[in-house]
Structure formats: structure tokens, C-alpha cells
Design a protein around this motif. Sequence first.
Motif, PDB file in Angstrom:
ATOM      1  N   HIS A   1     -20.408  97.196 -54.979  1.00  0.00           N
ATOM      2  CA  HIS A   1     -21.582  97.904 -54.475  1.00  0.00           C
ATOM      3  C   HIS A   1     -22.592  98.203 -55.583  1.00  0.00           C
ATOM      4  CE1 HIS A   1     -19.562  98.319 -50.649  1.00  0.00           C
ATOM      5  NE2 HIS A   1     -18.536  98.974 -51.213  1.00  0.00           N
ATOM      6  N   PHE A   2     -22.171  98.079 -56.829  1.00  0.00           N
ATOM      7  CA  PHE A   2     -23.061  98.351 -57.963  1.00  0.00           C
ATOM      8  C   PHE A   2     -23.581  97.061 -58.591  1.00  0.00           C
ATOM      9  CE2 PHE A   2     -20.443 102.055 -57.395  1.00  0.00           C
ATOM     10  CZ  PHE A   2     -21.300 103.120 -57.630  1.00  0.00           C
TER      11      PHE A   2
ATOM     12  N   GLY B   1     -27.225  96.060 -59.009  1.00  0.00           N
ATOM     13  CA  GLY B   1     -28.045  97.223 -59.342  1.00  0.00           C
ATOM     14  C   GLY B   1     -27.827  97.772 -60.732  1.00  0.00           C
ATOM     15  N   MET B   2     -26.593  97.717 -61.243  1.00  0.00           N
ATOM     16  CA  MET B   2     -26.284  98.304 -62.545  1.00  0.00           C
ATOM     17  C   MET B   2     -26.412  97.327 -63.694  1.00  0.00           C
ATOM     18  SD  MET B   2     -25.814 101.473 -62.179  1.00  0.00           S
ATOM     19  CE  MET B   2     -25.228 101.797 -63.837  1.00  0.00           C
TER      20      MET B   2
ATOM     21  N   GLN C   1     -26.433  86.164 -58.102  1.00  0.00           N
ATOM     22  CA  GLN C   1     -27.130  87.442 -58.232  1.00  0.00           C
ATOM     23  C   GLN C   1     -27.030  87.981 -59.649  1.00  0.00           C
ATOM     24  OE1 GLN C   1     -25.353  89.859 -55.052  1.00  0.00           O
ATOM     25  NE2 GLN C   1     -27.345  89.919 -54.071  1.00  0.00           N
TER      26      GLN C   1
ATOM     27  N   GLU D   1     -30.362  88.386 -62.006  1.00  0.00           N
ATOM     28  CA  GLU D   1     -30.694  89.738 -62.467  1.00  0.00           C
ATOM     29  C   GLU D   1     -30.561  89.857 -63.975  1.00  0.00           C
ATOM     30  OE1 GLU D   1     -31.858  93.778 -61.569  1.00  0.00           O
ATOM     31  OE2 GLU D   1     -31.927  91.861 -60.504  1.00  0.00           O
TER      32      GLU D   1
ATOM     33  N   LYS E   1     -33.719  90.903 -66.307  1.00  0.00           N
ATOM     34  CA  LYS E   1     -33.676  92.142 -67.076  1.00  0.00           C
ATOM     35  C   LYS E   1     -33.653  91.868 -68.574  1.00  0.00           C
ATOM     36  CE  LYS E   1     -33.657  94.794 -63.511  1.00  0.00           C
ATOM     37  NZ  LYS E   1     -34.872  95.578 -63.172  1.00  0.00           N
TER      38      LYS E   1
END
Length: 1507
Positions: A925-926, A929-930, A969, A973, A977
Motif C-alpha cells: 500500500h506504500f 508513494g514512499m 511502478q 517513480e 524522483k
Amino acid sequence: MSLSLFFPHPLVICSFRGAVPQGLVLELGETVQILEKCEGKCFSLLQGIFPANYIHLKKAVVSNRGQYETVVPLEDSVVTEVTATLQEWAVLWKQLYVKHKVDLFYKLRHVMNELIDLRRQLLSGHLTQDQVREVKRHLTVRLDWGNEHLGLDLVPRKDFEVVDSDQISVSDLYKMVRNLWEMSLSRMLLNDSKKGPPHLHYRRPYGCAVLSIMDVLQSISEIKEEKDFVLKVYTCNNENEWCQIHENIIRKSSTKYTAPSSNYGLIISLQLLRGDMEQVRRENPMIFNRGVSVTRKLGFPDVIMPGDIRNDLYLTLEKGDFERGGKSVQKNIEVTMYVLYADGEILKDCISLGSGEPSRSAYHSFVLYHNNSPRWGEIIKLPIPIDRFRGSHLRFEFRHCSTKDKGEKKLFGFAFTPLMRDDGTTLSDDIHELYVYKVPRLLNYSPLLQFKCNFGSAVALLPFVYGFYLFLSYCSAVDLLALLKWKAYPDRVMDILGRLRHVSGEEIVKFLQDILDTLFVVLDDNTEKYGLLVFQSLVFIINLLRDSKYFHFRPVMDTYIQKHFAGALAYKELIRCLKWYMDRSAELVRQDHIQEAMRALEYLFKFIVQSRILYSRATCGMEEEQFRSSIQELFQSIRFVLSLDSRSSETLIFTQAALLNSFPAIFDELLQMFTVQEVAEFVRGTLGSMPSTVHIGQSMDVVKLQSIARTVDSRLFSFSESRRILLPVVLHHIHLHLRQQKELLICSGILSSIFSIIKTSSLEGDVVEEVEMMVESLLDVLLQTLLTIMSKSQSQEAVRGQRCPQCTGEYVSCLLSLLRQMSDTHFQHLLDNFQSKDELKEFLLKIFCVFRNLMKMSVFPRDWMVMRLLTSNLAVLFINQPSLQLENATPAKRKKILDKYGDMRVMMAYELFSMWQNLGEHKIHFIPGMIGPFLGVTLVPQPEVRNIMIPIFHDMMDWEQRKNGNFKQVEAELIDKLDSLVSEGKGDENYRELFTSSAVFSSLHSLLEKIEQETWRETGISFVTSVTRLMERLLDYRDCMKGDETENKKIGCTVNLMNFYKSEINKEEMYIRYIHKLCDMHLQAENYTGYWEFGIPLCRELAMQYESLYDYQSLSWIRKMEATYYDNIMEQQRLEPEFFRVGFYGRKFPFFLRNKEYVCRGHDYERLEAFQQRMLSEFPQAIAMQHPNHPDDSILQCDAQYLQIYAVTPIPDNIDVLQMDRVPDRIKSFYRVNNIRKFRYDRPFHKGPKDKDNEFKSLWIERTTLTLTHSLPGISRWFEVERRELVEVSPLENAIQVVENKNQELRTLISQYQHKQMHGNINLLSMCLNGVIDAAVNGGIARYQEAFFDKDYITKHPGDAEKITQLKELMQEQVLLFLGLAVHEKFVHPEMRPLHKKLIDQFQMMRSSLYHVSCTYFLKASNLKTFSPFLGVNAGMARNYSIRILKYSLSLSEHMQSIQVTGVSPNLLPIFRISKRSLFSNSSILSGKCRWLQFGLRCAPIFLQNS
């Protein structure tokens, strides 16, 4: 638990270079850790050895012995700070010289020498305590000065020693740092302007500064505590109001004064001393040795001792009114004042301008610019001896000041006044108007100024025309008033008491003790009759002492109460009257007398308590219960007053405000009679009776909070027993105001005081209960308040670029204080109190938002390092915050931080890793995003942090691979980043090694090694490899962008990164992002081009679009633009640039250049030498290689920079355009140097033995062809070489190419001049002709014939027959020289005729020197186009013919001599008579007629006739 022990502290006293084997390099002042002592008088260390006599052992306290031990020398902390600071300054001091900051360099050297000298004095041990304080004061002042000018951190101190942040609350620390910061901003800047004359001609108003003594007394809490205060200097907006500027500043009439743009101010140091003058002088000799001046009060002294005589006259120069006198401009008036005796003698040193200033004989006023009605308002003291007072007078002279006057200022009037009247009394304390007597220009007025006592004669001579005003005040202590005899008038007692209000305040304070004794005697005489009047009189006297004019008599009142008051029964009547006043507050409309009683509450309670003490002593404690009961009833009345609803009554508001203001002052008195808990209960009940709402009115809110603030600052609150009782009600009111966001600044001050008290108490006892109360009441509302304030400050910062408001720092310090006081038990209770997960989630979101804002916003300035580190200690979650990056700190600062806090980044990295592992199945779930936050942590330049965090990315890839079958993903990402973070300046060279290198920390392996063990290792390894290559390019890009690099280097680095995104990882969105950045760089560098050929297809494409839409207006516009492009192509001059191959060799180059070669398009008119110089200036550390050979590995792998530069020749791709007939050379020139991807470089060398007579026989060419990644020009001026091909060209092939190139050059020039594309100067043609002819005569062509037309060569090289023929044909094309000479003849300047004649002569020599050649020259279809322009025949006409032009078996020299020449000079150009049949078989072409065919460029006619 850390144990502190005493150990020797080794200090380096001499630098050691470590020249011996295993030697340890030591610098002066460093400390070492001794592990072993060897026999050779050396100390062995973990890193090496050094001589024992290079160090000195000092006593020190060692805490936490081991790798992270802390060593504190057993010496004065100020000495230790000076030592560390000097070491830090030494490095920065040298940098000042390098940066050419010479002025600061010498100033700092001077200060450093002073510090060394003062440190030596402090270490000597021969100073008294006062001298030690003085030396420390000088040391700290200089330390702060140096830190400020060097941009170092502010150092908060207390009693000259650096404050330990662990020993005080964060709120107190914040106040100290803020005060220090404000003082540093307000340093007075001295203006050393050299404008104007070297001395001061007259005084002019500049600025005014004001400081409230009340504020000083409140802020200095301890006797002999020295404290600095900042006085901001303000300037007056209107000079006419200069005399009132200090009053305007006090009243804060900001429209009438202005603060200067820079931080101008005065810093004064004040110290509070107690005792009479003799005692103060005796106890503080060092202070008076500094020249401290003693200033007497302008009013009455505290005590008038017998024999104390004071005879000071104070004169205030008020104002003047002067006529203009027919002038268009008003005067600049200066007043000069003298004190003269009766005989006209000027009294010496009888004028004083201020305390500490030397007395003088004359006073000069300041000058107001162009003002005929000046207002001065200056006070001058006249300490005139008593024996010379009678008969003295003041003389005032008035002059006009002007910068145009070179001599003495012009006197235009004078005035005078005696100091005593005829009856022997002095002038009254009043405003006096003086007549000003005008001085005529032609009158000798010197005698008039020498008048004596007879003023009448002077008045008769000169009429007055001006007015002048003075205010005189005379201070004298001659008589004292007698005591009031009230018993002599028993019937008038009530009237006397009632009229006490009308007595002058000066008279009351003079006889204060007698009046008070009288009042209490009257009270004891008849309480019922006189009680209320005595109470009112007492209230009046108490309030009189509240006046600033008589405030200094309050100690007299205190002394009276403690030592002289004897009213043992007075407390009963005082309590009764006070209660009666309060009970009537709800009934009366006019409450002036009640408000006065409320203001006098402090001293009323002092009288009450002291009276009860006296009564208890006299009666052995009788009536104690009645007294306690009366006090409780009194407090019930107080609560009743405060509980009344005052929203509809302004009068009641004033009564409540007066009560609240006075209420905290009674606590100390109550503590004399009651226990701490009892007094606290009284106070809690009173504060609790106040309305809880915050809408009772803003002024009342402020008064209520100020009363609470004074309660917190009182002695009562310092007791833990009372705090437990008072804290709930105090926190309740603060909580309400914070919820409503009201009076935040006052609330923050209250909280700061509370935290300061709790911190101090925590060092002595248990404060768990109090902290628990604060957590429950404040933590949530503190977080919400901070979020609100930060949100507002962010919007302000976005609009005006301002820093966070002041209260932001206050509340941050409060939050830090609370969290630092919380223990594990408090945190556990906090978590247990949440009723649901939603409440817990909301709280966590608040606190994380606050932590995020603390790191993103500039809450504290950069030099508030102590506060920034405390903030970091709280919010270490944000590991990459600037304040934690120890790599950017100086060595001294880094050591301090590590000793105090350790590396908090490592500790938090372990916490993050542990939290990630504990997520278990929730990790997915992270993702993704993390990725960004974790990547930001790994970019911190701390190896240990990186090694902890890198494995998390392997875990993320593995989890996504399990769920989706790929890790797209994570890949997308991570790349996005990584690009953003590195572009922001994060990351370094060591970062990319973490992806590929072996493990460098504990058992953790690198990311690549972990991936190799997975089933998806192929895609994983490919991804990590791509990320590594991306990291290399990103680091290059970052270094180029943030440094002072040239635009070319920035553009090249950007293009390199773009190509990687496009070709290697196919990230189109990233490619487009950098396309825009590249465009901006080109625009900034003004890299504009004239490639109209590229714009024409775009115009056509747009034209088709406009035409399909019937947008004829746009179609017309685009067609005109296209036409303009065509015109520019034909008319604009475009230079052919040169191209240069550049090799970048060595590991010191950026990655995108390292060991690579590029081809660069030079600037206009830039040649090889200029280009090489430019490249060396862009890479100042590079070494230019002097040979074109490819470097070996020793150069490629060295830690240096080598540049290899040489020119290259473009190889055009579009050959067809260059070979087309009648194409203008301007067009051909464009295609010769544009859209080029291949370039050639020739290196000559000899193969086999070299022929000394003719080197062309063995001269070979090593031809290198370079193919680029992209064509030049493109989006960059240079591109990398993609492929290189190496071939060897034989001597014959080289000769063919040389002759062919020269012929082509000659044809181009002839065409340009013939078509008038080149005007005026024909130097290029002259040089080309001279080169061809000279080469044919003196070498060149002749050498080629000798080398390759020789029978031996032809026999040995039968395969070269076709090439030999080709060379002959090219040599025969030298006939173009005829045409070139004809063009030269036509355009040559008359002054250059000798050169032309020389060329003709050399041409004749060239013909005669050529060898005998027997050949048949055929003009084939392939080379017909070369000669078709010269023959007047187009290529299509002769495409199917093989026309024999000339057949002969003659030598060229004989042929040239036998040709029949007609029409022109034989020396210039021959006209060939050629048979028609031998030239053409098609009679229709010539039709039997003679026609002129232009040969070459239509300047060489050929006469054709029938044979």
C-alpha cells in the motif's frame, strides 16, 4: 548511564607533519587520544605515532569513554570557547585574504590578537573578580563581533558562559537567541563619510532613541546582572516637530517619525546596583574606573541629608519667532548662550549639556533648516557657583548659518535676562519671553555685547523685533515643611482629610512619613467617624506614588511599612472599607473611587498584613480565625466583582481591569499569613471566577491574560504545591484563547514562562503531574495553533517574501519544551486517552504536518543553529533537512554537534527501516508513494544512512513483482524522483556506487547483489544498470547547473541527459521536460541561427494547412515569411564556420565528457588558436596535448584533465547540390557546412625511405573520418563522435585530391567575382592565383610530374595508370588560370597592378616549365558540365556526344606559343582559332556563322570560323 571521570587531556602544542614512518599529522590546538606510550618517547595512536613533547597533558572531564567520548577541559568555559573559536576563525581568516576582503581580514586579525591577549590575562590567575568579569565581557563582545561578521552562528550566553540547552527550557533559550539576534541586527553603523569639511560647523538634528526605565527594571531580575538593551534610532519626518520626537516615540505616533532603512540603533549595557553612592563605589571599583558619570535626578531626591546643598539652574530653550526681513528664504538660526557676571566677564565652565560631558563656557543650539519659528526644546544645566549667582545674567546671540559663508557667521540679534530679581529671589519656574534686539549691519555692535548691569541703555539703542521664549526650573532644598498639627483643630479633621487631595504631590512626598503617621493616628482615634476618609486619603497617597513622577518614592513607602508603621488595629477597618467598596461595584454608576481603591490594592494589602502581624505580636495571635474569615469574605467580594457581566457597562470593565492589574501584587503579602496551598486556593478561586468566554472584549481579554501572566511570573507559582493547584485554571484560559486564535502573543509568553519554571523545577524534583496536565490541555491545541499560524505565514511569504511571524518561533519553542518534558509514561497516557482510531489518526496527521512544515519553512534564521538543532532533534524524521547535514558545517561546528547530539540521521534511518519491516503485508500500500521520501533519505551524503535505506528499494521491487509480475511502478517513480531530487542539488559521486558495489556496511549487501538472487534478476539488473547510468548523467547535470560553468557545457550536459532518456530508457515525458530547459538555455545564450533553409519546409506545411482552411490572411502572412527566407538566403552574408575535434581525456572530467571525443562548430571568425584558448579557459585545470595521436591508458585513467584539439574538415552529404550548374555559391556554401555528420582529419606521414629531393614520392596521408551521433548544427554546438574510420591515402591519390581541391577553389572564386557576389577587395582571388602559379613554378605541380609521370613510376605501378591520367586531366584544367587572370585584370586596383604583372610573368614561366605531355583530351558527358558554362553549351545538348576538343602532339609550351591570337594582347589572354568541324558536327548549332562563346566566366572569347 554515562560516567564522568578525570583524565589527562592531551593537547597539541606544536604542529607535526608526520614525516616519519607511520607518523600522525598533528595541527596546533588539536586533541588526541593516547592508546600507548613507547620507549622512544612517542605516543602510539590508532592512526600513527608522534613525539611525546609535541603535546601537553591538561586535566579534563571525560564522559562516555570510548569511540564517542566527550572531553571537557577543567578550565574556564570562556577560555575553552575562545580556544575553539580562534581555531575556527583561523581557517576563515585565510579565506578572507583569498577572497580579497582585505578590510575585514585586517580587522579580524586585530580582534584575534586581542582575544589571545585577553585569554592570556584570564589564564594568568592574577585578576580580581571584577577584573575577571571585565575581561570576560570584553572576550564575549569580540567573539560575538567576529561570529557576526563571519556569518557564524549566534551563541546564547548567561553570565558570559555558553548556555547548555539541556539545562534550560526551549522557551527561555528561544528568548535568549532572539534577543541576541535583535541586537546583532541593530548594531549601530558608523558612517565614515569623507564628504564635507573635516570639522563640525553646526549641529543638525538626526535621530532620537528612547528606552523605558520601567522595562529595564522589570527585565533585570538580579542585582549586578548586566544586560544589553537595544535603542532603535528614529528620524523625524518634519524638522519642525523635532523638539517633540521623543514624546512621539513614547506615544508611538508612528506617522511623525521614521525608522531608517537599515538597522540603525544604539546598544547600551545596564546594571542594577543597590545602596548609597559610597557603598556602590566601594563595592564596584571597576565600574567607576571606566569613567561612569553620576547623574542626579531633575526632581526631588529620595532622601535629603543634612548639609546636602544643590544649586542647579535648568534652562529649557523653548522656541523663537523671527521675521523674514524681506528675504524670500527663511533663516537657518543658531543660538549661542553665555553666562556673564555683573562686570561682563564670561563665566568659565558654567554650562553643562549632559551628564558626563565636560562643562563649557558657551552653548550652541542645533540648527533647523530654513525655519524662522524654530522649536528647540533643549535642556541645559547651569551649575553656577552660589557666590556668583547674584549679578549674573544670560546672553543669547542669534546668527544665520550658511554654507556659503566663508568667514564668521552673521550675527543679526541678541537677547539677555538676569538670573535674580531686585529683591534677591531667583527667577520663577515659568516660561519667560525675552525681547531680541536687532543688530544693524553698519553698527559696531561689539560694545553692545559688553554691557554690564545697566540694561536700559542697550534697550534704548536697539528696538526689538523678535520674540524668544525660555522655561526656567530651579531645584533647591532649603526648608522642610512642619508636621501637620491635626489635634489643634479637632473640629476640622474631616475637612482636613477631605482637602488632602488638593495638596501638591511634591509636598506630600516630602512629608510622607509624617502624613501616614497622622492618618493612622486619626484612624485609631475614631474608627467609625474617620475610617472611610482615612481609607480614601490612604488610597490617594498610594495612587500618587504610582505616578511616574513620584514612582521613586515607593521604596520610602516600603520602608515605612516595614519599620515605622504602628497601626496594629488598622487592618480591620481597611478590610471592611475595601470589602464595602467591592460590594457596591454592581450598584454605582460612577466608580472612580472604587477603581482607585482597586489600583491601590497592593499597598492596601501590605498595610493589612503588616497591621495583622503587629496585632498578632501584641496579642500572641488572638483573633486569628476572625482575620482568616474576613480575608475569605474579602476574596468572595473580589470574585463577585470579577464574575459580573461587564459587556454592557464600560465603567465596570475599568473596575475589573483595575482589580486584575493589581491582584497578582498581593500574593507575596498573603504568603506571610497563609500557607502556599491556601494562597493558591484563593488565587484559583479568583481566576476561576473570571468569565470563560473570550468575547467579553479585546481589551478585557488582554487584561485578563496579563493578570494570568503576572500570576505565572510571581513567586507563588514557583512552588510545586501551588502550581498543581493553579495550573488547571491557567491552562483552561489559555486553551480557550488558543482555540479561538485570540491574543496569541500574550498566550505564548505565558506558556514560555510556565515551561521555564517547570524545566527549572524538573532539575530539583518531580514534575510528572504538571507535565501530564499540560499534555492533556495543551498538546492538541498547540499543534492546531501552529498549523494555523504556519498556513497564514506561508500565504504571506508567497505574497511578500516574508519570514514567519514572531509568534511562530514562540509556539515552536513551546511545543519543543512540552515534548522534551514528556516521558514514556506521558506518551503512553496520551495514546491511551484516544477513544478511537480516528482520533489517533487525526492527531498523528496534525503532528506530522507540523513536523513537515518545520522542515520546509524558515522558522528560525540560518545563524540560530542552537534552535535549529533542537528542532531537528524533535523532527529527525526528515533526515535530509539542511540543519542536519554535518558535511556542510565547519569542523568545529561538526564536532560540537556530534558531541552533543550524535548523528541523528543514522538513528532515524534505523527507525525508518524498522518501521518498514514491521509493515509486513501492508508494504504494497506504500508503493510507489514512499519511493520519493525514501529516495530523498538515501541522497543524504552519509554512507551509513544510505546502506540502511537502499535495501528497502529491493523490497519494493520484490513486492510489486509478486503482485503485478513486474515492477514498472517502482521503475517509473524511482526514475522520476531521482531526476527531481538530484536536479535540486542532492546526491554525490559516491551515491551511484551503492547500486552496484559490494556491501560496505554490516551484513547488508548492495542492491545489485540482492537482485542477482531473484528470479527476475535479468530485468532487475538491467534496471539497476540504467539507474546507475542515469545517476552519472544526473550528477553531471547538477554539477554543471549549480556551478559557474559556461553555457556550452550546460547545453552539452543537458543534451547528453536528453539522449539517455530518449534512446536508452525511452522516457519521452522526461525528454520533453529537458527540451524546454534546453530551449531556455539557448535563448539565454542568444544562440540564434540563420538556417532559413530549415524554415522553408515548415512554411510550406503551414501554408497547406491555411489553404485547406481558407485562412487566406494567415496564408498571405506565411507566404511572405517564406519569401523573406528566400531573400535572406540570396542576400544575407553567412560565414562558413570552422569545425574542431576535441578529445576529453582523464578521470577529472565530468562523466558525459570523460574519455570521449566531440566535434564542435566554432563561432564566427573563430580559428583554431582562439578555439583552443576558449576551451582551456572553460577547463582551467586541463592540459593541452600537443600531438594528434590517440592517448594511451595512462592518460585515460589518470586523475587529471587533458584536451586534444585539432581542426577537421566537413564532408557534405548533399553532393548533388554542390555539383549542379548555375546554383549560386551562397546556396552551395550553406550545404558545404550544414547538416554535416561526417568530418575528416588528415595526418601526413612518410612510409618507407623518404626521398630528400622530392618528398611527395613517399608522403602518405592517414585519413580519419569521424561520424557523429547527430548532424551539425543541431540542438547543440557539439556532438559526440559515434564512429571513427581510419584509412591511408597513397601519395598519388593525395596529389589528385590536392590539385582537384585547388581547382575547385579557383573555380568558386572566379564564379563569385564574375557574378559580382564578392565586391571590392579581390585579395582572396589574388592569393589563390598566386598560390596556384607559384606552386606550379616553384614546386607543387612540377614535383607531382616528377614523381608520378616518370616512366619508372609508371612501370612499377601499372595499377595507377587511370589515376595518373586523372591527375593529368586535373593539371590540364589549370587553363582556368587564363580566366582567373582575366577577372583579376578586370577588378584589380591600380595600386595592385605590379602584383598583376608579376602573376602574368609567373604564368609565362609556368607554361615554359611544364613537361612534354602527349595525350588526347576528350570531354566526356561526365565532365562536360564542368566546361559547359565556358563553352556556352548546356549539359543536355552534349549528353550523347563525345566531343573531341583538342588533339595535339605538342608540348604545352609549344602549343601555347603557336596559337594564333587575335583581338587582345598575347600577354593577357589568347583567343583560340578552332575549326568548327573539329568541335561540333551539328551545323545547326553554329549555322555557318562566327559566334563568340564565353569561355569560363564569359570573359575569354573563342573565335569560331568555317575551315
